[in-house]
Structures are given as structure tokens and as C-alpha cells.
Design a protein around this motif. Sequence first.
Motif, PDB file in Angstrom:
ATOM      1  N   GLY A 172       0.170  -7.500  -5.507  1.00  0.00           N
ATOM      2  CA  GLY A 172      -1.197  -7.316  -5.041  1.00  0.00           C
ATOM      3  C   GLY A 172      -2.186  -7.075  -6.161  1.00  0.00           C
ATOM      4  N   LYS A 173      -3.322  -7.764  -6.074  1.00  0.00           N
ATOM      5  CA  LYS A 173      -4.358  -7.608  -7.096  1.00  0.00           C
ATOM      6  C   LYS A 173      -4.998  -6.221  -7.038  1.00  0.00           C
ATOM      7  N   LYS A 174      -5.115  -5.663  -5.834  1.00  0.00           N
ATOM      8  CA  LYS A 174      -5.723  -4.346  -5.712  1.00  0.00           C
ATOM      9  C   LYS A 174      -4.894  -3.290  -6.434  1.00  0.00           C
ATOM     10  N   LEU A 175      -3.580  -3.334  -6.244  1.00  0.00           N
ATOM     11  CA  LEU A 175      -2.706  -2.371  -6.922  1.00  0.00           C
ATOM     12  C   LEU A 175      -2.720  -2.597  -8.427  1.00  0.00           C
ATOM     13  N   ARG A 177      -5.285  -3.607 -10.215  1.00  0.00           N
ATOM     14  CA  ARG A 177      -6.532  -3.043 -10.733  1.00  0.00           C
ATOM     15  C   ARG A 177      -6.519  -1.519 -10.727  1.00  0.00           C
ATOM     16  N   ASN A 178      -5.744  -0.926  -9.819  1.00  0.00           N
ATOM     17  CA  ASN A 178      -5.659   0.535  -9.802  1.00  0.00           C
ATOM     18  C   ASN A 178      -5.038   1.095 -11.076  1.00  0.00           C
ATOM     19  N   ASN A 181      -7.722   2.326 -13.117  1.00  0.00           N
ATOM     20  CA  ASN A 181      -8.574   3.335 -12.482  1.00  0.00           C
ATOM     21  C   ASN A 181      -7.684   4.330 -11.735  1.00  0.00           C
ATOM     22  N   ALA A 185      -8.137   6.103  -7.976  1.00  0.00           N
ATOM     23  CA  ALA A 185      -7.104   5.855  -6.979  1.00  0.00           C
ATOM     24  C   ALA A 185      -6.283   7.083  -6.647  1.00  0.00           C
ATOM     25  N   TRP A 192       1.927   5.299  -9.832  1.00  0.00           N
ATOM     26  CA  TRP A 192       1.524   3.895  -9.786  1.00  0.00           C
ATOM     27  C   TRP A 192       2.696   2.987 -10.139  1.00  0.00           C
ATOM     28  N   TRP A 196       4.174  -0.021  -7.878  1.00  0.00           N
ATOM     29  CA  TRP A 196       4.173  -1.369  -8.427  1.00  0.00           C
ATOM     30  C   TRP A 196       5.559  -2.002  -8.346  1.00  0.00           C
TER      31      TRP A 196
END
Length: 542
Positions: A172-175, A177-178, A181, A185, A192, A196
Amino acid sequence: MGGLREVAAPFVAPGPTGVAIRGSLKGLTGQDEEVLRLVGGLLGSLASRDLKARCAAGLDHDSDQWAQRKRALTGGSSSRWAGSITKTTNDQWALARRGQLAHIQSLQTSIEMIARRVSLPIGAKGSKGAPGGYRSRQEWFAKSRRLHLLEDRLDRERADREAGRVRVVRGGKKLLRNRHNLQAAQLTEAQWREQWEAQRWFLQADGESGKRYGNETIRVTPDGEVSIRLPAPLAALANAPHGRYVLACRVRFRHRGEQWGDRIAANRAVAYRIHYHLGRGRWYLTASWQIPPVRTVPLEAARAGGLIGVDMNADHLAAWRLDAHGNPVGEPHRFDYDLSGSAPHRDAQVRHALIRLLHWAQRHSVAIAIEDLDFQAEKSREKHGRRKRFRRLISGMPVSRLRGRLVSMAAELGITVMAVDPAYTSRWGAQHWQKPLTTKTRKTTRHDAAAVAIGRRALGCPIRRRTQPPPQHRSDAAGHRSVQAASGVLGREETRPRIPGPRTRSAGAGCGAKAGDQCAHNRSGHTAEHEFCHQDSLPLSL
């Protein structure tokens, strides 16, 4: 009225073609979880490698390359695991291509809107349905810069599509990008990393018809025993013959368990997927299989007993029952749901609202009519500008999820779902039905009137309300009587323009075909009265 678009004909929505059920793997030992993590990590690395190879092939990919990819993965797993990985990779690539096309269309819509508004003078007023010029010189300058930015982005996307390049992120792209940040998040680096890795695991196997219990890779017996065929590098961890690992727990499917049991007893194909929920710290097993398409009833048969028109909104479903002639029956119904909170909460709210609607339709044995909505073009921020609240409202409506769940749940209860064109239903419903349906004890909302308009369109009736016949023998003694337009008349759902003239069918003085011929009338002071008139004498023979 010439700018109105053509309204598409209603149709019966097709039923679902697949079923998915989920059960929890309770009672796993530490050894079981370690084996699942090792298998998922190994197969996940193979899936990442295969996805890279598929993206590199682009549009030149063919069946020979597919077979070559599968052979490359078989040595590190098995032929069945390799088949599942390559099939999933192809599905991911195809989904990325569809998303790429949707992104290009969104960019085109934004560019057209900005280019139109930039071409207008600053402060120019917009027309109905089209915004005007920008309010200030500063806003115009900012939007002109954004126009060039979107044009460059569109050129890159078009070049990627022509070359067959797609961008897919496993996990996932959202994960992803987290990772940059973590504070926003509310995650640590270790948390994380755990998410992942869990999202990139691969533990799913396609079903095989004719094989024992419908699946040779992940096998589930009728009593709930789960066993996995281990990949070749992990064969030493097997605790059962033929390189299999049997989990210590038992799985139970509470929903559709009997259907699943009948399928595996007949050795029909069932696909399985094992995944880990980090928030709950629990493993789940999802079983899925294909079902024959539900046979849809003819449109006329669905209309025979009337239906329920449903207007979908951001926080409720407005519904009204109509008879076969398009007349509202009874009182309107409202089914509320709350879309705030977590995703499981929102999903439960939608299911609860739909089941109440379906039970109401089942009691009266009628079909359901909904709008065939698609808000992809409406979500562009360039179309609605500063109306952030309205854009957020549209983006938050679960249109596709609600429609998909309604169709699948209605198929189980034997209820027909009809889809209609959503053009002008809210506007014309409020114009023609909101006031007539409002009484001293009932306040009809705009959404209730829209539900009536949706139902009438599904029944093939015009949305415009037919006026009540006059009381005196259907004559014009009580005023002009308008009639219903025929089904073939264009624009029959539009507002009729007012035609100047008398309100009765008989033409009054000065309104006929000879209104301009003064010689055809006997009027005082007309020149015809002062002309010499000669009358012959009576004949003598009389």
C-alpha cells in the motif's frame, strides 16, 4: 431546456458472481504462528520479485512470459504456489492500469475546468451548472500555474500508459508514505516495520475443482482442520506427511457455513487466504468461491407489483413505496447510518441500514429502485472550487460499497434491484412532488420527493406529476386541464413552458385565425356599416 442531457433507460442490476466468508483462527500455538510468518515472508518475497518482472514486461507480456515466470517461481515454492502468485500479480497489474486510466481522466477534467475559468474575465459570473471566472487576480495567477502543472503531469501519465508502465506498491502506498511521517501516523519505526511486513506477506491459494476438499495447497476439512502445503525451502517444518503442516486450531464459518460444507464435500473449487490483523493480534482465514450469476427477471415483471424508490444520501436512505402506476403508497421511510469512526463501524452501519430496507421490501414483495451513481467526476476540486464541505460530503458517500452490498444482499432474499439514471431526480422530485405530498401531519423532505422521482423513472412513468381531473364531468368548467404526455414525447419529464393565450380550449374574441381581418366582424363603427346597400325588388311572379 435544450441543455438537458438524455436520460438513460432503467435496467435490472445483475447479481453477484462470487462469495467470500471469513473465520478466525483461534488457539494457534507459537510454533503455528512462526510457521505462518515464515511461509508468508518467503512467498511474499517471491511475489515482489514476480511483480517486478511483470511490470518490466509491460504491454509485451504474453502467455509464454507468464509460463516463464511461473517456472522461475516453482523451484522456490511449488507449482500451485507459483500459479497463485503469478495470477495475483497479473490482477495487480491490471488494477493499476485501470487506476492509471481513471487518473488520466481526472486530470483531463481538471485541466478543462481550469482552462475554461482562466479564459473568462476576472469576476465574471457563471451560468447554471458552470462556474464563472476567478474572483481575484491572485487566484487567477495561482490557477494558471496549477494548469501548467497538471498539463505536465498529464503528459507523463499518458507517456507511461503508452509505454505500459505502471506503479504498484505491495503493502500500500499509504503505508509506505507513513514511513516518512511516523509522528503524524502515531507509529514507531518498529510498529511501522511490523505492519509493512505483515501487509507484504503472501498466503493465498486458488481453488481446484476435482481435488480433495477443493484445494491442494491450503486444505480445510469439514471439521475445520487447516493444513498448508509448505514451500520447498521450508519442507523441514512439516508435521504431517507429504510436506504439509497442520495447524493446532479449528476454523468455523458462521456465515454460509452450510454452503461451504456442501462445496468441499463435492470437491468443488474453494480459494483460501490467510492474513494477520495487527490491531487485534489475530489470524483469519477467508474462503471464497464463484457462484453462477443470479438470473435477473424481466423489467416488466419487476415493475408489476410496484417498487420502492431509494435516494442515497450521506447519512441516510430515503425510501418511498410506489404502486404499479407510480403513485406513492403509505408513508416515507428513513434508514439512518453513521459514517464516522473506524472502517468496521461504517461497514456495520451500512449493513444495518440495508437489511432494514430489504426486510421492508420483502414484507410487501416489491422490487427496489436505486440511482446508478458515480461520483468520480464530481470529486474534482476544480469543479466545486471553495466548496470544501460539499466536496468532502461527496467523497464520504459510500456509493459503490452501498450499491454492491445492496445487490448481493437482495439476491439472497430474492429481491430485484433496478438501477436508473440519476439525472435531475432531486431537482424534479422537489419541483413536482415535495409540495403535493406535504400535509399538516407529514413534512415531505427533498430526499423523500427524490425517492418518488427515482421510483417513477424505474416504472417508466414521467417524473412530472399528473394534475387532478376537474370535478365537473372532466370538462373545463373548473379551469384548464393538462394531460399526461405520451411515452414517446421528448422532454416529457421537463417543465412545460407556458403558452400565452386563453386558459380554455375555445378561442375567445380576437384570438382566432381571422383576428386580424376586421371585415369578418360586425363591429360598431366599421366601414362596412356605412357602405351603400342596394336590395332588388321582389319579382312580380310572386
